[in-house]
Design an enzyme around this catalytic site. Structure first.
Site, PDB file in Angstrom:
ATOM      1  CG  ASP A  64      -1.758   1.213   1.389  1.00 51.02           C
ATOM      2  OD1 ASP A  64      -1.614   2.156   0.575  1.00 51.02           O
ATOM      3  OD2 ASP A  64      -2.564   1.255   2.335  1.00 51.02           O
ATOM      4  CB  VAL A  65       1.969   3.624  -2.655  1.00 52.33           C
ATOM      5  CG1 VAL A  65       2.448   2.606  -3.666  1.00 52.33           C
ATOM      6  CG2 VAL A  65       0.609   4.209  -3.033  1.00 52.33           C
ATOM      7  CE1 TYR A 155      -5.783  10.122 -11.255  1.00 56.97           C
ATOM      8  CE2 TYR A 155      -6.280  11.658 -13.027  1.00 56.97           C
ATOM      9  CZ  TYR A 155      -5.589  10.566 -12.551  1.00 56.97           C
ATOM     10  OH  TYR A 155      -4.687   9.914 -13.369  1.00 56.97           O
ATOM     11  CB  ALA A 157      -6.487  18.380  -6.233  1.00 59.12           C
ATOM     12  CB  ILE A 188      -3.469   6.145 -21.969  1.00 56.46           C
ATOM     13  CG1 ILE A 188      -2.489   7.327 -21.879  1.00 56.46           C
ATOM     14  CG2 ILE A 188      -2.751   4.863 -22.377  1.00 56.46           C
ATOM     15  CD1 ILE A 188      -1.850   7.729 -23.186  1.00 56.46           C
TER      16      ILE A 188
END
Length: 251
Positions: A64-65, A155, A157, A188
């Site tokens: 979990d970053v 997002y 921000a 993408i």
């Protein structure tokens, strides 16, 4: 002709699927040993197995970053397995599409904890190794940081904050030989997700008409630029965010 990243070690967060997976595969195809740091155990392990069967050594670490202890553990496993870190790709992220009035504080905090604090914890865990190797950091940001679109307001921000962090890191660690840059893709084609946002052919055609090169971006496009920026042959590029959008924004 030798492969560009032979013997190098690349850590890619969020590499279980999508853009991160393509980046991991292309590093492996160019000779790098790859570490996949991702929360998705099933897909992450499967991606690592694919890389091992096709190219080179690959380690999957569930992380979990937003947790510094998780990233410290990922760093420890990486050093135990490969002995060093040369390249760090920051791709992990989440997005919610709620309007500002509908965003809860929990949703806001979750977005920033992964998309922004997650960058801090990841770099914090690996930066000393990157200083030793005079390595490279590449952050996968988003055109949303500039346009304000996509994923509500939390997002863009978080992505704008990430680009600010990258500039600060570039200034601080450039003198120590670490290259730090960002890529800001727009639209993408990762398959099903794009079809959720553009469910009809008319919707797809409408947005395609705004892109001068008249095609959607691919995960390969993002991976190609990531490898370019990670290559120390291009080390005079520093502290930049490169917009990858087929000319859509300037058009």
């Amino acid at each position: 002709m030798g492969r560009r990243f032979e013997g190098k070690v690349a850590v890619v967060t969020g590499a279980a699927h999508g853009i991160g997976k393509q980046i991991a595969f292309q590093f492996a195809s160019e000779g790098a040993n790859v570490v996949i740091a991702d929360y998705n155990q099933e897909q992450g392990a499967a991606t690592a197995d694919e890389i091992v069967s096709s190219y080179a050594r690959c380690l999957f670490v569930k992380t979990d970053v937003s947790s510094y202890s998780d990233m410290e553990a990922a760093r420890k496993r990486t050093i135990e397995e490969f002995g060093k870190v040369d390249i760090l790709v920051l791709d992990a992220g989440v997005a919610f599409k709620n309007r500002f009035q509908d965003i809860s504080l929990d949703e806001w905090n979750r977005t920033l904890s992964i998309n922004l604090t997650g960058l801090f914890t990841t770099v914090k865990a690996f930066i000393d190794d990157l200083v030793v190797s005079k390595g490279s950091i590449v952050y996968i940001s988003s055109g949303s940081a500039a346009s304000g679109t996509g994923g509500g307001v939390s997002y863009p921000a978080s992505k704008a904050g990430g680009e600010g962090l990258i500039r600060g890191l570039a200034k601080e660690f450039g003198p120590q030989g670490v290259n730090v840059n960002a890529i800001a893709p727009r639209l993408i084609d990762t398959g099903a997700m794009m079809r959720v946002n553009y469910p009809t052919q008319e919707a797809l055609d409408a947005v395609l008409s705004k892109i001068p090169v008249r095609r959607f971006g691919t995960t390969e496009d993002v991976a190609n630029l990531t490898l370019f920026l990670a290559d120390k042959a291009n080390s005079y590029i520093q502290g930049q965010t490169i917009l990858l959008d087929g000319g859509r924004t300037v058009a």
